[in-house]
Design an enzyme around this catalytic site. Structure first.
Site, PDB file in Angstrom:
ATOM      1  N   GLU A 168      51.736  13.717  28.767  1.00 15.47           N
ATOM      2  CA  GLU A 168      52.106  12.292  28.743  1.00 15.47           C
ATOM      3  C   GLU A 168      51.282  11.489  27.741  1.00 15.47           C
ATOM      4  O   GLU A 168      50.852  10.373  27.986  1.00 15.47           O
ATOM      5  CB  GLU A 168      52.008  11.676  30.143  1.00 15.47           C
ATOM      6  CG  GLU A 168      53.144  12.129  31.044  1.00 15.47           C
ATOM      7  CD  GLU A 168      53.453  11.144  32.152  1.00 15.47           C
ATOM      8  OE1 GLU A 168      53.316   9.922  31.926  1.00 15.47           O
ATOM      9  OE2 GLU A 168      53.831  11.592  33.238  1.00 15.47           O
TER      10      GLU A 168
ATOM     11  N   GLY B 135      26.320  26.212  38.979  1.00 20.85           N
ATOM     12  CA  GLY B 135      25.719  27.281  38.189  1.00 20.85           C
ATOM     13  C   GLY B 135      26.640  28.480  38.071  1.00 20.85           C
ATOM     14  O   GLY B 135      27.852  28.333  37.889  1.00 20.85           O
TER      15      GLY B 135
ATOM     16  N   ARG C 155      22.280  24.266  48.615  1.00 26.70           N
ATOM     17  CA  ARG C 155      21.663  25.196  47.668  1.00 26.70           C
ATOM     18  C   ARG C 155      20.205  24.818  47.412  1.00 26.70           C
ATOM     19  O   ARG C 155      19.895  23.656  47.137  1.00 26.70           O
ATOM     20  CB  ARG C 155      22.453  25.173  46.351  1.00 26.70           C
ATOM     21  CG  ARG C 155      21.835  25.944  45.200  1.00 26.70           C
ATOM     22  CD  ARG C 155      21.869  27.425  45.433  1.00 26.70           C
ATOM     23  NE  ARG C 155      21.553  28.140  44.204  1.00 26.70           N
ATOM     24  CZ  ARG C 155      21.200  29.413  44.165  1.00 26.70           C
ATOM     25  NH1 ARG C 155      21.144  30.121  45.286  1.00 26.70           N
ATOM     26  NH2 ARG C 155      20.919  30.001  43.028  1.00 26.70           N
TER      27      ARG C 155
END
Length: 381
Positions: free
Chosen positions: A363, A339, A268
């Site tokens: 748990e 994003g 990106r």
């Protein structure tokens, strides 16, 4: 110094589980999540591969894997899908009271069933008003002749709707808190046993979560696991043995989130450069890597305690609390790195975030773990 090297057998086990997750789980995880589909076919293949019921003792025909080896498997399965991981681990959780406190006859009967075909077991402890507060359970039993009659409702039961048998915790009528709780094995087909609706969950959606209801369910003395009235101790010992598994699942989520975030950050671009070149992103990735290493170390330390025959409830609490919170933070940061894309189902990180949240709840919540740890610190002081 501690030995951080795995044996050749453990390395091979990791490779087998990793390949299984890559081929059988990753390609369908999104679809299972979208539709809340129970992963029966995956579990059948895992059973055939030897990745289910890993800690059943060799003396009764099982693989007899160590807790550490089991954790290595669960990390890989969780990397593919934490819902599948929870389904598989719940089988061993449902069986753990029998491993810890069951008679040889009980072990042979129920372990043989698990090894003969890919069936499911379930651990019935939580209730509508008693989750982390095990001693607050209201499910009760009374003795009628030579039999015991159980009445009550269990909630948030993993594998509840698909289990062939349950380990059920109930208290003797007239008792309160820790006293009088007993563990029973109850077969699904026993008259009076019924299952509530399947929960429509935020995350880990492919795992089966239901109420299990007991209406005047009659069982014999042979169904009692451990000494009568000592069920609270059996429950706590079971959790000490199984909480490292939660940390293993968290490690799988963290590693998957780091891998997905690293790949995306290198691809990106913003302002003409890969976002991996921005210090803000680099620091987030570095924190993910630190969280992964810390989670694994705590997980493996807790597992090593189990394998040494001296499980430490405090170390298990450290591992459970830290790993669950770390997984949630890392998954949230992964969404942030992606994003707007991270907020859609086009990429897997939004599922990781939803799946991670449950680790902080089941748990024993992260807050309960801190209570346990704080009391230990203050008591020791």
């Amino acid at each position: 110094m501690p030995n951080f090297e795995f044996s050749d057998e453990e390395k091979q086990l990791v490779e087998t589980a990793r390949e299984f997750a890559r081929k059988e789980i990753v390609p369908v995880a999104g679809e299972l999540d979208e539709h809340g589909t129970f992963p029966a076919d995956i579990c059948k293949k895992a059973w055939e591969t030897g990745l289910m019921n890993c800690e059943l003792p060799e003396a009764f025909g099982g693989l007899g894997l160590s807790c550490l080896a089991h954790c290595l498997v669960l990390e890989e399965i969780s990397y593919g899908c934490t819902g599948v991981n929870t389904t598989m681990a719940a089988n061993m959780l449902g069986t753990m009271p029998i491993i810890i406190a069951g008679t040889d006859a009980q072990k042979k009967m129920y372990f043989d069933r698990l090894l003969a075909e890919p069936i499911f077991a379930s651990y019935c402890c939580s209730e509508p008003d008693a989750g982390s507060d095990v001693a607050g359970m209201k499910t009760s039993y009374k003795k009628v002749g030579d039999d015991y009659v159980i009445t009550g409702q269990k909630r948030w039961i993993t594998n509840g709707g698909v289990a062939s048998f349950y380990t059920v915790f109930a208290r003797a009528e007239g008792t309160t808190r820790h006293k009088g709780i007993t563990c029973f094995i109850v077969d699904r087909q026993t008259p009076g046993v019924s299952v509530g609706k399947k929960e429509n969950k935020m995350g880990q959606r492919c795992s089966n979560t239901t109420d299990v209801i007991f209406e005047d369910v009659k069982v014999g003395k042979a169904a009692i696991v451990g000494p009568e009235g000592e069920g609270f101790k059996v429950a706590m010992r079971s959790f000490d043995r199984t909480r490292p598994w939660i940390a293993a699942g968290a490690a799988g989520i963290i590693r998957r989130a780091l891998d997905e975030s690293r790949k995306y950050a290198l691809e990106r671009k913003t302002f003409g450069t890969p976002i991996a070149q921005h210090q803000a992103i680099q620091f987030m990735l570095a924190d993910m890597a630190i969280a992964y290493e810390a989670t694994r170390l705590l997980c493996h330390k807790a597992a090593a305690g189990v394998d040494s025959g001296k499980p430490d409830s405090i170390v298990s609490s450290y591992a459970k609390a830290y790993s669950a919170d770390a997984a949630m933070q890392v998954a949230t940061d992964a969404v942030q790195i992606f994003g707007g894309y991270g907020y859609t189902k086009e990429y897997p990180v939004e599922k990781l975030m939803r799946d991670a949240k449950l680790l902080q709840i089941y748990e024993g919540t992260s807050q309960i773990q801190r209570m346990v740890i704080a009391r230990n610190i203050l008591g020791a002081g």
